[in-house]
Motif scaffolding. Structure first.
Motif, PDB file in Angstrom:
ATOM      1  N   HIS A 140       0.845  -1.195   0.000  1.00 51.92           N
ATOM      2  CA  HIS A 140       0.000   0.000   0.000  1.00 51.92           C
ATOM      3  C   HIS A 140       0.877   1.241   0.000  1.00 51.92           C
ATOM      4  O   HIS A 140       1.896   1.303   0.691  1.00 51.92           O
ATOM      5  N   TRP A 141       0.461   2.248  -0.770  1.00 51.72           N
ATOM      6  CA  TRP A 141       1.302   3.435  -0.940  1.00 51.72           C
ATOM      7  C   TRP A 141       1.627   4.109   0.391  1.00 51.72           C
ATOM      8  O   TRP A 141       2.694   4.712   0.541  1.00 51.72           O
ATOM      9  N   CYS A 142       0.732   4.002   1.388  1.00 52.79           N
ATOM     10  CA  CYS A 142       1.011   4.685   2.649  1.00 52.79           C
ATOM     11  C   CYS A 142       2.049   3.960   3.491  1.00 52.79           C
ATOM     12  O   CYS A 142       2.506   4.494   4.506  1.00 52.79           O
ATOM     13  N   TYR A 143       2.433   2.739   3.080  1.00 58.09           N
ATOM     14  CA  TYR A 143       3.472   1.985   3.784  1.00 58.09           C
ATOM     15  C   TYR A 143       4.741   1.821   2.955  1.00 58.09           C
ATOM     16  O   TYR A 143       5.702   1.191   3.402  1.00 58.09           O
ATOM     17  N   ALA A 144       4.755   2.368   1.740  1.00 64.14           N
ATOM     18  CA  ALA A 144       5.829   2.050   0.795  1.00 64.14           C
ATOM     19  C   ALA A 144       7.209   2.457   1.310  1.00 64.14           C
ATOM     20  O   ALA A 144       8.181   1.699   1.186  1.00 64.14           O
ATOM     21  N   ALA A 145       7.332   3.642   1.889  1.00 60.93           N
ATOM     22  CA  ALA A 145       8.637   4.103   2.369  1.00 60.93           C
ATOM     23  C   ALA A 145       9.124   3.249   3.528  1.00 60.93           C
ATOM     24  O   ALA A 145      10.303   2.900   3.610  1.00 60.93           O
ATOM     25  N   ALA A 146       8.208   2.907   4.436  1.00 59.73           N
ATOM     26  CA  ALA A 146       8.593   2.078   5.583  1.00 59.73           C
ATOM     27  C   ALA A 146       8.996   0.681   5.128  1.00 59.73           C
ATOM     28  O   ALA A 146       9.949   0.100   5.651  1.00 59.73           O
TER      29      ALA A 146
END
Length: 334
Positions: free
Chosen positions: A131-137
């Protein structure tokens, strides 16, 4: 209702703090397919690591049907969790997942469930949807895992899904394979689900304008955003980006404001701040490491920009989210 000759059994491994919407979005189309077809084409089991009650992110409790260590006869097993979920006893539980996979169970992760799936080692060498809201993590914790923006990724015997609506689509795909197009269409119509998305469909990512998403942007703006997204850790100059997309800086500024309501520089800064916030909330990285990961040479300017963006310092945000974590598994609100 009769039990079909080849009933497909799905297990949903739920961790404390799992997103309830993902579970209901998976089970409800299967339940409807059984009713419409008049047969038990699908069966499902709730599974917990220990079999003890599990609280969802909506603070509703679920009683698993089985514990992970039980004798499980499954065709599929999906992990549902927040990004910080971990097993209470990682070694035997991860070993159990790997054993199920070796014995033919197709294993997947939904939303934050890709994190414990990756920690188990079962995503090694497989493409996955995050999911894009978890991509960096996710990229920070698993830098060697290939990640794609598609809502659904099926890579051999691994199935990863970005969120609740996407898992509904995945279930429609299973229904279509098992019961055919007519039943699948009726299931979708029951829930007023407009279409069935499969692999190759990109996630919709919100822009800074409430009424638009990334797939609705003009090509030059979309390409600039892609370049910005590829340069979170090593920032690029906005004028250079304008040249790369074939516009003058003034044209890019005008197009950006029309499409997103923000200037390119502000949009880019907010993109970096959102990546920083993922790392603050979903990782244990130090502030210095987070600052470096989003292109700041020191923590002080990061903290200033972070406070302007979110009204709190990174330390305050992390302290607040810690109030919602439970010991060891540490789920967060979805």
């Amino acid at each position: 209702m009769t039990r079909g000759e080849s009933t497909t059994t799905l297990g949903f491994l739920i961790f404390p703090g799992f997103p309830m919407s993902c579970l209901t979005s998976a089970i409800e189309p299967l339940r409807a397919a059984n009713e419409i077809s008049g047969q038990a084409a699908f069966d499902w089991k709730l599974i917990g690591e220990t079999g003890a009650r599990v609280e969802s992110s909506a603070h509703i409790w679920f009683d698993p049907d089985r514990a992970l260590a039980d004798d499980l006869e499954l065709d599929y097993l999906f992990l549902l969790s927040g990004p910080l979920a971990r097993f209470e006893t990682p070694r035997p539980s991860n070993g159990r997942l790997r054993s199920l996979s070796r014995h033919g169970v197709r294993v997947g992760g939904v939303s934050g469930g890709v994190f414990p799936l990756a920690r188990s080692g079962l995503l090694a060498g497989h493409r996955c949807s995050v999911h894009w809201c978890y991509a960096a993590a996710f990229a920070a914790e698993f830098p060697d895992h290939p990640v794609e923006d598609d809502v659904i990724i099926i890579d051999r015997d691994r199935l990863t899904v970005s969120g609740a609506a996407a898992v509904f689509d995945l279930m429609l795909g299973l229904i279509d394979a098992r019961l055919g197009e007519e039943v699948t269409t009726e299931v979708a119509c029951w829930f007023q689900h407009p279409l069935m998305r499969g692999q190759g469909v990109r996630q919709k990512v919100p822009t800074l304008r409430r009424e638009s998403t990334s797939d609705m942007l003009p090509p030059s703006v979309a390409e600039a955003i892609r370049i910005f997204g590829d340069h979170i850790e090593d920032p690029v100059n906005v004028d250079d980006v304008a040249q790369l997309v074939g516009l003058s800086p003034r044209q890019l500024e005008r197009n950006f404001k029309t499409a997103t309501g923000q200037s390119p520089s502000r949009y880019y800064r907010n993109l970096r701040m959102n990546a920083a916030r993922q790392l603050v909330l979903y990782s244990n990285d130090s502030m210095a490491r987070i600052a470096a990961a989003v292109g700041y040479g020191a923590t002080a300017p990061l903290v200033r920009q972070y406070r302007r963006a979110f009204g709190a310092t990174p330390q305050q945000d992390r302290q607040k989210i810690n109030l919602f974590r439970v010991e060891r598994n540490r789920p967060i609100p979805s």
